[in-house]
Structures are given as C-alpha cells and as structure tokens.
Design an enzyme around this catalytic site. Structure first.
Site, mmCIF file in Angstrom:
data_model
loop_
_atom_site.group_PDB
_atom_site.id
_atom_site.type_symbol
_atom_site.label_atom_id
_atom_site.label_comp_id
_atom_site.label_asym_id
_atom_site.label_seq_id
_atom_site.Cartn_x
_atom_site.Cartn_y
_atom_site.Cartn_z
ATOM 1 N N GLU A 39 -13.140 -0.554 -15.791
ATOM 2 C CA GLU A 39 -14.395 0.189 -15.995
ATOM 3 C C GLU A 39 -15.647 -0.646 -15.748
ATOM 4 O OE1 GLU A 39 -16.190 1.589 -19.323
ATOM 5 O OE2 GLU A 39 -16.209 -0.315 -20.350
ATOM 6 N N ASN A 67 -15.979 4.079 -21.113
ATOM 7 C CA ASN A 67 -17.266 4.784 -21.162
ATOM 8 C C ASN A 67 -18.134 4.595 -19.921
ATOM 9 O OD1 ASN A 67 -17.195 2.133 -22.420
ATOM 10 N ND2 ASN A 67 -19.366 2.390 -22.821
ATOM 11 N N HIS A 68 -17.938 3.475 -19.178
ATOM 12 C CA HIS A 68 -18.779 3.238 -17.992
ATOM 13 C C HIS A 68 -18.199 3.852 -16.718
ATOM 14 C CE1 HIS A 68 -21.633 0.902 -20.115
ATOM 15 N NE2 HIS A 68 -20.803 -0.080 -20.406
ATOM 16 N N HIS A 176 -12.545 -2.853 -24.410
ATOM 17 C CA HIS A 176 -13.989 -2.578 -24.548
ATOM 18 C C HIS A 176 -14.783 -3.728 -25.151
ATOM 19 C CE1 HIS A 176 -17.770 -0.408 -24.851
ATOM 20 N NE2 HIS A 176 -17.808 -0.587 -26.142
HETATM 21 FE FE FE2 Z 1 -16.553 -0.234 -22.262
#
Ligand code: FE2
Length: 257
Positions: A39, A67-68, A176
């Site tokens: 990501e 999330n990215h 993450h």
């Molecule tokens: Fe992340």
C-alpha cells in the site's frame, strides 16, 4: 505449506531491498508462497499498476494493501481485474477491487488471502470483525489455508481480531505501523498471530519517511511535505507454516534482514 509475508513495502528503497533479498530468502527459508503489503510501495504512499506489476514480477504471489490503496486512480481498474491484489474488504459495497482472493499454488494448495482494515484511530470503515465472519462464511470449506493481513493502528484491535479468528484462519498478521512487534505466537486454536510485521524500507527513518521532516513536524506543528528516507533498507516480515489438511498453523517466526 510455508508462507512468507512481508510488511509494508516503503517506496523505492523498500522495492529495491525486496527485489534484492527475495530470491535468496525464498530459497533459504523454503517458502511456498510470498505475500507482501504494497500500500506504500509507490513513493511511500499508495500503489500504482506499474509498481504492482513490478512487485509481482520479482516473486510476490499476492499483494495486500490498506488505507492508502485509493491514492492512485490508475490502480482502480487493476483492482477489479487482477486477482493477485486485494484491498481491505470492509470498504462500502461498490468500492473497486476485492477484499479476498484465492491463490492457486502449483502443488494444488488453495490459499485464501483476506485483507481487512482497522477502524480505531483510522477511517470508520465497516466492522472488520463482522466482515471477516462474512468472508469466511462465503469460502468453500475445502479452502483450509487462510491468511489475513489486518491493516490497523491499534494493538488492542489487532489482538482482538486475532482471538476472534482463532481456529478459523491459518494466520492473522498485522500491518500499517511499520514497526515489527515481538509477539509472534500460535493462538490456542492454531492461528499464527503477529501484531505487526514491520516494513520493508529504510530503518534510519521515521516509518520509512525522512526523519528530519518528521522531527520538524513534531517540533513546529506545521504541515510538512513528506519525503522518503534514503539509505540502507531492511526487510521485515514473518514466516508461517500451515498444515494444508487442517489449515492450522504449526510454526510462526519473525523475519528481519
Ligand atoms: Fe497504512
């Protein structure tokens, strides 16, 4: 079945170190399958289709994200088409791509790879716990090997999902935070667990970003343009052994080179 997983690949330094070390690591560790979180593989934030192709080309079998993943629009079509890349499953219905894929190993094993995102200190996506339950319920029963990348911030949320999935997935590995945790363990009912796999990137940095910029950000509280750190990079990840008949993990160990 031996699965080698790499945490967040941070930009070019992460891709270069992965390309350099992967063939030797794969051979030395006897990995049957390689999964990596991509990501942040493009410039330190997000993933482009070109960089995805590059990661698959150097020997990664399945790329997970987080999330990215929405940063580069050119990836959206690829997310729909290419079953070797997954995005967190708990985004709203209709979001491009898939949150689970089934990798067919040449030896005949089928491996489900699930990607989920936390929502503590992160965007309020759908419930990762209930999404995981629904995904597992949709899986054919003979797909016993099940690998989960839980892209999340809070250690408590990661631990809780690990216990929630204990005995139902082969491994639940967190990503993450870019910092490898020392808590690799086999849970009571046979799930391999790790709070965070760490990153593939420059260690003399703040999570792979230039440390001067991040220090300035904390010291001044002014917005800064993030730049990738330069220098020597490390790979961080985890190795999991899974019994192909039961899907239970038999061994888990940290990888850090
Ligand atoms: Fe992340």
């Amino acid at each position: 079945m031996r699965i080698l997983f790499f945490g967040d690949v941070m930009g070019k330094p992460g891709r270069v170190v992965l390309k350099k070390k992967l063939p030797e690591l794969r051979a030395r560790l006897g990995a049957d399958m390689v999964i990596a979180n991509g990501e942040n593989a493009s410039g330190g934030v997000g993933l482009t289709s070109d960089v995805l192709r590059e990661m698959l080309g150097v020997g990664v079998d399945v790329v997970t994200t987080g999330n990215h993943v929405w940063k580069h629009r050119d990836l959206y079509g690829t997310l729909d088409k290419d079953s070797r890349v997954v995005r967190p499953a708990n985004y709203p219905d209709g979001t491009p791509g898939r949150g689970m894929t089934i990798f067919e190993h040449p030896a005949g094993y089928r491996v489900a790879v699930l990607n989920l995102q936390g929502r503590t200190f992160m965007d309020d996506v759908e419930c990762p716990f209930r999404t995981a339950d629904a995904l597992l319920a949709s899986l054919p029963d003979d797909v016993r090997i099940r690998f989960v990348d839980f892209h999340a911030e809070a250690t408590s949320e990661k631990k809780a999902l690990g216990w929630h999935l204990d005995g139902r997935v082969s491994a639940m590995i967190g990503t993450h935070t870019h910092v490898q945790t020392a808590d690799a363990m086999l849970l009571d009912k046979g799930t391999a667990y790790l709070t965070d796999a760490g990153m593939c990137g420059v260690e003399a940095s703040c999570l792979g970003m230039d440390k001067e910029v991040i220090m300035r950000r904390f010291l001044t509280r002014l917005p800064q343009r993030f730049i990738l750190a330069k220098g020597e990079a490390t790979v961080n990840g985890v190795l999991v052994d899974v019994c192909p008949e039961t899907g239970g993990a038999t061994h888990v160990e940290l990888v850090r080179e």
